[in-house]
Motif scaffolding. Structure first.
Motif, short mmCIF file in Angstrom:
data_model
loop_
_atom_site.label_atom_id
_atom_site.label_comp_id
_atom_site.label_asym_id
_atom_site.label_seq_id
_atom_site.Cartn_x
_atom_site.Cartn_y
_atom_site.Cartn_z
N LEU A 161 0.66 -1.66 -0.51
CA LEU A 161 -0.11 -0.07 0.62
C LEU A 161 0.76 1.46 -0.23
O LEU A 161 0.79 2.47 -0.99
CB LEU A 161 -1.01 -0.21 0.93
CG LEU A 161 -1.99 -0.90 1.48
CD1 LEU A 161 -2.82 -1.27 2.69
CD2 LEU A 161 -2.84 -0.80 0.37
N ILE A 162 2.04 1.37 0.90
CA ILE A 162 3.08 2.20 0.78
C ILE A 162 3.40 2.75 -0.22
O ILE A 162 3.26 3.81 -1.22
CB ILE A 162 3.48 2.91 2.11
CG1 ILE A 162 2.94 2.56 3.12
CG2 ILE A 162 4.56 3.58 1.92
CD1 ILE A 162 4.18 2.40 4.36
N GLU A 163 3.41 1.42 -1.25
CA GLU A 163 5.00 1.75 -2.72
C GLU A 163 3.57 2.13 -3.29
O GLU A 163 3.97 3.37 -4.08
CB GLU A 163 5.28 0.63 -2.86
CG GLU A 163 6.53 0.42 -2.01
CD GLU A 163 6.97 -1.19 -2.56
OE1 GLU A 163 6.53 -1.75 -3.24
OE2 GLU A 163 8.49 -1.43 -2.14
N ALA A 164 2.33 1.99 -3.41
CA ALA A 164 1.18 2.32 -4.46
C ALA A 164 1.15 3.28 -4.07
O ALA A 164 0.83 4.62 -4.68
CB ALA A 164 0.66 1.10 -4.28
N LEU A 166 1.33 9.66 -5.12
CA LEU A 166 1.33 11.31 -5.94
C LEU A 166 2.63 11.50 -6.64
O LEU A 166 2.57 12.70 -6.99
CB LEU A 166 1.49 10.56 -4.76
CG LEU A 166 1.12 10.96 -2.98
CD1 LEU A 166 1.22 10.69 -1.35
CD2 LEU A 166 -0.28 11.89 -3.11
N ALA A 167 3.47 10.56 -6.44
CA ALA A 167 4.81 11.39 -7.73
C ALA A 167 3.94 11.55 -8.88
O ALA A 167 4.27 12.62 -9.92
CB ALA A 167 5.02 10.06 -7.49
N TRP A 210 -1.67 11.79 1.33
CA TRP A 210 -1.39 10.59 1.18
C TRP A 210 -2.14 9.22 1.97
O TRP A 210 -2.07 8.47 1.58
CB TRP A 210 0.22 10.56 2.30
CG TRP A 210 0.18 10.33 3.97
CD1 TRP A 210 -0.02 11.75 4.69
CD2 TRP A 210 -0.49 9.65 5.01
NE1 TRP A 210 -0.17 11.20 5.66
CE2 TRP A 210 -0.47 10.40 5.88
CE3 TRP A 210 -0.97 8.62 4.77
CZ2 TRP A 210 -1.28 9.76 6.99
CZ3 TRP A 210 -1.54 7.79 5.89
CH2 TRP A 210 -1.38 8.11 7.22
N ALA A 211 -2.67 10.03 2.94
CA ALA A 211 -4.05 9.37 3.49
C ALA A 211 -5.36 8.28 2.59
O ALA A 211 -5.75 7.27 2.42
CB ALA A 211 -4.95 9.97 4.36
N GLU A 212 -5.92 9.68 1.40
CA GLU A 212 -6.72 9.41 0.95
C GLU A 212 -5.58 8.48 -0.85
O GLU A 212 -6.23 7.60 -1.36
CB GLU A 212 -6.39 10.72 -0.24
CG GLU A 212 -7.43 12.35 0.30
CD GLU A 212 -8.50 11.41 0.61
OE1 GLU A 212 -8.83 10.87 0.19
OE2 GLU A 212 -8.49 11.93 1.78
N ALA A 213 -3.82 8.90 -1.10
CA ALA A 213 -3.28 7.59 -1.54
C ALA A 213 -3.49 6.43 -1.10
O ALA A 213 -3.88 5.27 -2.26
CB ALA A 213 -2.25 7.70 -2.03
N VAL A 214 -3.63 5.74 -0.09
CA VAL A 214 -3.19 4.91 0.56
C VAL A 214 -4.65 3.67 0.45
O VAL A 214 -5.05 3.07 0.40
CB VAL A 214 -2.75 4.62 1.99
CG1 VAL A 214 -3.20 3.24 2.93
CG2 VAL A 214 -1.90 5.12 2.33
#
Length: 384
Positions: free
Chosen positions: A160-163, A168-169, A178-182
């Motif tokens: 999840l962190i890598e995704a 984000l990048a 970051w929370a929305e991306a996770v």
């Protein structure tokens, strides 16, 4: 040693069989390593919710938009279906787990039987002990400083962190998202990953139906959001600009960040601009208040002593000089004439001591015309 004796590769060794009984303490001190934790080739779990793997990662260096710093990840062993919950402090873990277990058991009419986690105090406390005893849930803890025993949860955290970092990048959104991306990464992976033993997605294994993917959009793409809240005039704009940041879990809506209101809202009336490239820092004042972000990161500005830019250094010196001029206390000045070869006092002044000092014509002219000239004609003393 046995190879040396058997092959007669050296001289001086006795012809016997050397045995190693693993009792040499010196060898263990020099060579002992961690025990291996092999994964099972065949799973013994045959239904959802039989075992839940859970772990907590954080704190993050940057708070999310909702001021969260921790993320709780729960993974079902059978289907590999995952849930994520965001926390401001670790103390919220027990309450979230109690509500989640009660709700998920009612959702699919199954019971949670085993929980596997680490020895963290967020999982091993009085509140969780009482809840698990009342529900009849068995808990399995990994050995301290042995995260590989909780490998399913640790691997899910890394995935999840890598995704999220990649999303984000690619979208050029700041780290505060970051929370929305996770959350979006977990939502998508539940519907696209394939579980090897069953050759099905986690969504199908857990809920019993195939997922739909036609509504998915790129994370962070620009959107226009129909304004259905404010009372608009006849010629006011009907839509606000924003960015797509995820999917709603409780309704068929999209989660979008409104650049005008600077909040994340759920709305169905959204138009996507998938072909518009994202530019970092675009939009008025970007997406967040820089002062609020600075406070959330506990950042303190540091004033550099030396400036590489000459103009910047000159400006800093000028500003410092102005500040010193404003803070200097009041001064009294005494004007004295420039001494010349001629006697400074006339005969009249010698005869009458009380007559005082009267400057000559040239000196008087200098006093009236050039009071501020710096040439050594006048000097000043502070405090007089």
């Amino acid at each position: 040693m046995n190879k040396l004796v058997k092959g007669n590769l050296v001289r001086g060794l006795p012809s016997k069989l050397f045995k190693n009984d693993q009792t040499c303490v010196a060898c263990q001190k020099g060579k002992q390593h961690r025990a291996s934790c092999k994964s099972k080739t065949v799973s013994s779990i045959s239904q959802p919710l039989h075992m839940l793997h859970m772990d907590l990662f954080g704190p993050t260096f940057v708070k999310s938009l909702m001021k969260k710093m921790y993320c709780l990840v729960v993974t079902d062993d059978y289907s590999r279906f995952s849930w994520v919950f965001f926390l401001a402090t670790k103390d919220e873990t027990s309450g979230i787990l109690k509500s989640f277990i009660t709700g998920v058991e009612n959702l699919i009419d199954q019971r949670v039987k085993v929980i596997r986690c680490d020895n963290g105090t967020e999982f091993k406390n009085k509140e969780m002990n009482q809840f698990c005893e009342r529900k009849g849930i068995k808990r399995e803890f990994s050995v301290a400083r042995t995260p590989q025993q909780n490998g399913v949860a640790e691997r899910k955290n890394r995935t999840l962190i890598e995704a999220a970092r990649t999303m984000l990048a690619d979208s050029k959104l700041p780290t505060t998202f970051w929370a929305e991306a996770v959350n979006t990464a977990c939502y998508v992976q539940n519907r696209v990953l394939v579980t090897k033993p069953h050759n099905k997605t986690p969504y199908e294994l857990f809920l019993g139906r195939k997922p739909a993917l036609g509504f998915m959009r790129p994370f962070g793409c620009p959107v226009t959001i129909l304004n259905t809240i404010d009372h608009l005039g006849k010629f006011d704009g009907k839509a606000d600009e924003g960015f797509f940041v995820g999917y709603s879990i409780n309704s068929k809506a999209f989660r979008v960040f409104n650049s005008r209101t600077r909040i994340v809202e759920e709305n169905l009336h959204v138009q996507f601009s998938e072909n518009t490239p994202n530019i970092a820092g675009s939009g008025p004042n970007w997406l967040f208040d820089i002062d609020a972000l600075t406070k959330s990161m506990n950042y303190k500005p540091v004033v550099a002593g030396n400036q590489s830019n000459g103009n910047a250094g000159t400006k800093a010196c000028d500003d410092a000089g102005k500040a010193r001029m404003e803070t200097v206390p009041g001064k009294d000045y005494i004007l004295l004439p420039l001494w010349t070869a001629d006697p400074p006092f006339s005969q009249s002044s010698k005869s009458s001591p009380d007559a005082g000092f009267k400057p000559s014509g040239d000196d008087e002219k200098k006093v009236t015309e050039e009071p501020g000239k710096e040439g050594g004609d006048y000097c000043s003393r502070e405090g007089r």
